[in-house]
Design a protein around this motif. Structure first.
Motif, PDB file in Angstrom:
ATOM      1  N   LEU A  32       0.849  -1.185   0.000  1.00  0.00           N
ATOM      2  CA  LEU A  32       0.000   0.000   0.000  1.00  0.00           C
ATOM      3  C   LEU A  32       0.888   1.239   0.000  1.00  0.00           C
ATOM      4  O   LEU A  32       1.835   1.334   0.772  1.00  0.00           O
ATOM      5  CB  LEU A  32      -0.915   0.007   1.225  1.00  0.00           C
ATOM      6  CG  LEU A  32      -1.852   1.225   1.271  1.00  0.00           C
ATOM      7  CD1 LEU A  32      -3.240   0.796   1.677  1.00  0.00           C
ATOM      8  CD2 LEU A  32      -1.323   2.314   2.192  1.00  0.00           C
ATOM      9  N   GLN A  33       0.557   2.189  -0.861  1.00  0.00           N
ATOM     10  CA  GLN A  33       1.384   3.377  -0.992  1.00  0.00           C
ATOM     11  C   GLN A  33       0.582   4.644  -0.732  1.00  0.00           C
ATOM     12  O   GLN A  33      -0.608   4.716  -1.020  1.00  0.00           O
ATOM     13  CB  GLN A  33       1.977   3.431  -2.399  1.00  0.00           C
ATOM     14  CG  GLN A  33       2.866   2.237  -2.708  1.00  0.00           C
ATOM     15  CD  GLN A  33       3.637   2.403  -3.988  1.00  0.00           C
ATOM     16  OE1 GLN A  33       3.772   3.502  -4.504  1.00  0.00           O
ATOM     17  NE2 GLN A  33       4.144   1.309  -4.501  1.00  0.00           N
ATOM     18  N   ASN A  49       3.838   1.243   2.594  1.00  0.00           N
ATOM     19  CA  ASN A  49       3.712   0.577   3.884  1.00  0.00           C
ATOM     20  C   ASN A  49       2.727  -0.584   3.792  1.00  0.00           C
ATOM     21  O   ASN A  49       1.540  -0.407   3.995  1.00  0.00           O
ATOM     22  CB  ASN A  49       3.247   1.576   4.950  1.00  0.00           C
ATOM     23  CG  ASN A  49       3.205   0.935   6.320  1.00  0.00           C
ATOM     24  OD1 ASN A  49       3.834  -0.101   6.544  1.00  0.00           O
ATOM     25  ND2 ASN A  49       2.478   1.528   7.234  1.00  0.00           N
ATOM     26  N   PRO A  50       3.222  -1.764   3.522  1.00  0.00           N
ATOM     27  CA  PRO A  50       2.322  -2.911   3.403  1.00  0.00           C
ATOM     28  C   PRO A  50       1.695  -3.337   4.727  1.00  0.00           C
ATOM     29  O   PRO A  50       0.563  -3.798   4.760  1.00  0.00           O
ATOM     30  CB  PRO A  50       3.225  -4.007   2.854  1.00  0.00           C
ATOM     31  CG  PRO A  50       4.600  -3.597   3.220  1.00  0.00           C
ATOM     32  CD  PRO A  50       4.610  -2.109   3.235  1.00  0.00           C
ATOM     33  N   SER A  51       2.428  -3.168   5.826  1.00  0.00           N
ATOM     34  CA  SER A  51       1.881  -3.537   7.127  1.00  0.00           C
ATOM     35  C   SER A  51       2.749  -2.925   8.219  1.00  0.00           C
ATOM     36  O   SER A  51       3.910  -2.584   7.985  1.00  0.00           O
ATOM     37  CB  SER A  51       1.823  -5.057   7.293  1.00  0.00           C
ATOM     38  OG  SER A  51       3.126  -5.583   7.310  1.00  0.00           O
ATOM     39  N   GLY A  52       2.155  -2.781   9.390  1.00  0.00           N
ATOM     40  CA  GLY A  52       2.898  -2.236  10.505  1.00  0.00           C
ATOM     41  C   GLY A  52       3.021  -0.723  10.412  1.00  0.00           C
ATOM     42  O   GLY A  52       2.210  -0.050   9.798  1.00  0.00           O
ATOM     43  N   THR A  65      -3.236  -4.711   7.973  1.00  0.00           N
ATOM     44  CA  THR A  65      -3.651  -5.418   6.761  1.00  0.00           C
ATOM     45  C   THR A  65      -4.941  -6.206   6.974  1.00  0.00           C
ATOM     46  O   THR A  65      -5.842  -6.153   6.128  1.00  0.00           O
ATOM     47  CB  THR A  65      -2.530  -6.364   6.311  1.00  0.00           C
ATOM     48  OG1 THR A  65      -1.311  -5.630   6.200  1.00  0.00           O
ATOM     49  CG2 THR A  65      -2.852  -6.995   4.969  1.00  0.00           C
ATOM     50  N   LYS A  66      -5.029  -6.902   8.108  1.00  0.00           N
ATOM     51  CA  LYS A  66      -6.218  -7.732   8.366  1.00  0.00           C
ATOM     52  C   LYS A  66      -7.483  -6.894   8.395  1.00  0.00           C
ATOM     53  O   LYS A  66      -8.561  -7.359   8.035  1.00  0.00           O
ATOM     54  CB  LYS A  66      -6.059  -8.471   9.689  1.00  0.00           C
ATOM     55  CG  LYS A  66      -5.082  -9.632   9.637  1.00  0.00           C
ATOM     56  CD  LYS A  66      -5.091 -10.382  10.964  1.00  0.00           C
ATOM     57  CE  LYS A  66      -4.121 -11.541  10.928  1.00  0.00           C
ATOM     58  NZ  LYS A  66      -4.092 -12.266  12.232  1.00  0.00           N
ATOM     59  N   GLU A  67      -7.374  -5.663   8.875  1.00  0.00           N
ATOM     60  CA  GLU A  67      -8.539  -4.792   8.976  1.00  0.00           C
ATOM     61  C   GLU A  67      -8.697  -3.912   7.738  1.00  0.00           C
ATOM     62  O   GLU A  67      -9.594  -3.079   7.661  1.00  0.00           O
ATOM     63  CB  GLU A  67      -8.440  -3.930  10.237  1.00  0.00           C
ATOM     64  CG  GLU A  67      -8.451  -4.765  11.507  1.00  0.00           C
ATOM     65  CD  GLU A  67      -8.352  -3.926  12.759  1.00  0.00           C
ATOM     66  OE1 GLU A  67      -8.504  -2.687  12.667  1.00  0.00           O
ATOM     67  OE2 GLU A  67      -8.096  -4.506  13.830  1.00  0.00           O
TER      68      GLU A  67
END
Lengths: 113, 114
Positions: A32-33, A49-52, A65-67
């Motif tokens: 995700l950008q 930032n793909p996650s965290g 990511t899960k949400e």
């Protein structure tokens, strides 16, 4: 396909205040950008930032990511931060649309002196 | 610094006219994209390509053709322009997904169809 919602649509701040921008998306995404579009129209990447949680300068992005959501925090805003902030998750990995980045409509930020 | 160059910067044509928008990238990127941007819609993907001779359909392809002639060059063609195609067009390129590979955008072409 991927659906992206950004909020708020617009935001007005006094210089020095912090901003919190939200991005919600419909399909699990990687890479995700966040992008910035200047008032003149030019587009630049801010961070991926793909996650965290990821920091760069006064920017902090947190992606859960899960949400299926990501946020962009701008600390100590400056007038030069004024512009539109766009988030863009790619399509789901197995959907055949992984290489398509879908953009939200953006959050228009105005920072007043 | 990655470079994406679009031409022309501005274009005015009439309904039914023929328009070609050009994009060149010197990044040796595989992927190139054409987006249009309209108030209230953000950026919408028209067509994209992952190499010379390849074309993939985007989300709003109707009324547009595209051609990737070389690794560097990606063209957007409007063969019968309509007023609904008045918009700001952006070209972008990127490498293959890897370590947070990002999109690099051109400066945009503002098209007006009268």
């Amino acid at each position: 396909g991927q659906q992206v919602q950004q909020s708020p649509a617009s935001l007005v701040l006094q210089e020095g205040e912090n901003a919190e921008l939200q991005c919600n998306f419909s399909s699990t995404a990687t890479q995700l950008q966040w992008f910035y579009q200047s008032p003149g129209g030019s587009l630049v990447s801010l961070l991926s930032n793909p996650s965290g949680t990821k920091h760069t300068g006064r920017l902090t992005s947190t992606t859960v990511t899960k949400e299926r959501r990501s946020s962009l925090h701008i600390s100590s805003s400056q007038t030069t931060d004024s512009g539109t902030y766009l988030c863009a998750p790619p399509g789901a990995l197995l959907s055949g649309s992984f290489n398509k980045l879908t953009f939200g409509a953006g959050t228009r930020l105005a920072v007043c002196p | 610094e990655a470079a994406v160059t679009q031409s022309p910067r501005n274009k005015v044509t009439v309904t039914g006219g023929n328009v070609t928008l050009s994009c060149r990238q010197t990044n040796s990127h595989n992927y190139m994209y054409w987006y249009r941007q309209d108030t209230g819609h953000g950026l919408r993907l028209i067509h994209y390509s992952y190499g010379a001779g390849n074309l993939q359909i985007g989300d709003v392809p109707d009324g547009y053709k595209a051609t990737r002639t070389t690794q560097e060059d990606f063209f957007l063609l409007l063969e019968l322009a309509s007023p609904s195609q008045t918009s700001l067009y952006f070209c972008a390129s990127r490498g293959d997904w890897g370590s947070a590979e990002t999109l690099y955008f051109g400066s945009g072409t503002r098209l007006t169809v009268l």
